[in-house]
Motif scaffolding. Structure first.
Motif, mmCIF file in Angstrom:
data_model
loop_
_atom_site.group_PDB
_atom_site.id
_atom_site.type_symbol
_atom_site.label_atom_id
_atom_site.label_comp_id
_atom_site.label_asym_id
_atom_site.label_seq_id
_atom_site.Cartn_x
_atom_site.Cartn_y
_atom_site.Cartn_z
ATOM 1 N N THR A 1 1.162 -1.801 16.421
ATOM 2 C CA THR A 1 2.236 -1.840 15.430
ATOM 3 C C THR A 1 1.758 -1.618 14.008
ATOM 4 O O THR A 1 2.566 -1.430 13.113
ATOM 5 C CB THR A 1 2.992 -3.179 15.491
ATOM 6 O OG1 THR A 1 2.074 -4.233 15.225
ATOM 7 C CG2 THR A 1 3.663 -3.375 16.832
ATOM 8 N N VAL A 2 0.463 -1.667 13.770
ATOM 9 C CA VAL A 2 -0.060 -1.471 12.411
ATOM 10 C C VAL A 2 -1.109 -0.374 12.407
ATOM 11 O O VAL A 2 -1.744 -0.095 13.424
ATOM 12 C CB VAL A 2 -0.680 -2.770 11.845
ATOM 13 C CG1 VAL A 2 0.368 -3.837 11.663
ATOM 14 C CG2 VAL A 2 -1.794 -3.278 12.717
ATOM 15 N N GLU A 3 -1.273 0.233 11.268
ATOM 16 C CA GLU A 3 -2.314 1.240 11.112
ATOM 17 C C GLU A 3 -3.660 0.531 10.974
ATOM 18 O O GLU A 3 -3.762 -0.485 10.285
ATOM 19 C CB GLU A 3 -2.052 2.074 9.855
ATOM 20 C CG GLU A 3 -0.838 2.970 9.961
ATOM 21 C CD GLU A 3 -1.009 4.044 11.020
ATOM 22 O OE1 GLU A 3 -2.115 4.616 11.139
ATOM 23 O OE2 GLU A 3 -0.031 4.304 11.749
ATOM 24 N N PRO A 4 -4.674 1.058 11.613
ATOM 25 C CA PRO A 4 -6.001 0.446 11.463
ATOM 26 C C PRO A 4 -6.473 0.547 10.014
ATOM 27 O O PRO A 4 -6.207 1.529 9.335
ATOM 28 C CB PRO A 4 -6.903 1.278 12.378
ATOM 29 C CG PRO A 4 -6.010 2.165 13.159
ATOM 30 C CD PRO A 4 -4.675 2.190 12.509
ATOM 31 N N ALA A 5 -7.121 -0.495 9.558
ATOM 32 C CA ALA A 5 -7.653 -0.508 8.195
ATOM 33 C C ALA A 5 -9.171 -0.448 8.267
ATOM 34 O O ALA A 5 -9.781 -1.081 9.129
ATOM 35 C CB ALA A 5 -7.215 -1.766 7.473
#
Length: 121
Positions: A57-61
């Motif tokens: 659900t989130v972009e990798p940082a």
């Protein structure tokens, strides 16, 4: 001991199991229970699916280039003795309270002595 855990105790560990947050020595007992209990199997499957989808659900940082240096520096200061701090208000308040109580005890003792002396007269 793990062998004495009830169904409810094992069921409470399923969420931690789904997140991979259960100690290694408890994994076999929890897995065994999940495989033998339909209710816990359904819950474990749902939680594992939910945990897996959270990662999507989130972009990798990416980590900053100095991340490891900052973490090691922070870990290095753990054992350091903190510098002395000036007394806080709460400490001052405790000292003032202790002095006030001591003065009150002395005043009560003196008044008690005076009262006894006047009674004797």
């Amino acid at each position: 001991m793990m062998d004495e855990r009830t169904h409810d105790e094992l069921k409470d560990l399923i969420a931690a199991y789904a997140l991979g947050a259960v100690p290694e020595d408890e994994l076999p007992r929890i897995r065994s229970h999940i495989l033998s209990c339909e209710e816990c199997m359904v819950e474990a499957d749902a939680l594992v699916d939910a945990a897996s989808s959270l990662a999507l659900t989130v972009e990798p940082a990416s980590l900053s280039t100095d991340f490891a240096t900052r973490v090691l520096a922070a870990a290095d200061t753990r054992g350091a003795t903190p510098s002395p701090q000036p007394p806080s208000w709460s400490r001052r308040w405790r000292v003032a309270s202790a002095v006030s109580i001591a003065a009150l005890v002395v005043a009560v003792a003196v008044l008690g002595g005076v009262t006894l002396d006047l009674r004797d007269q």
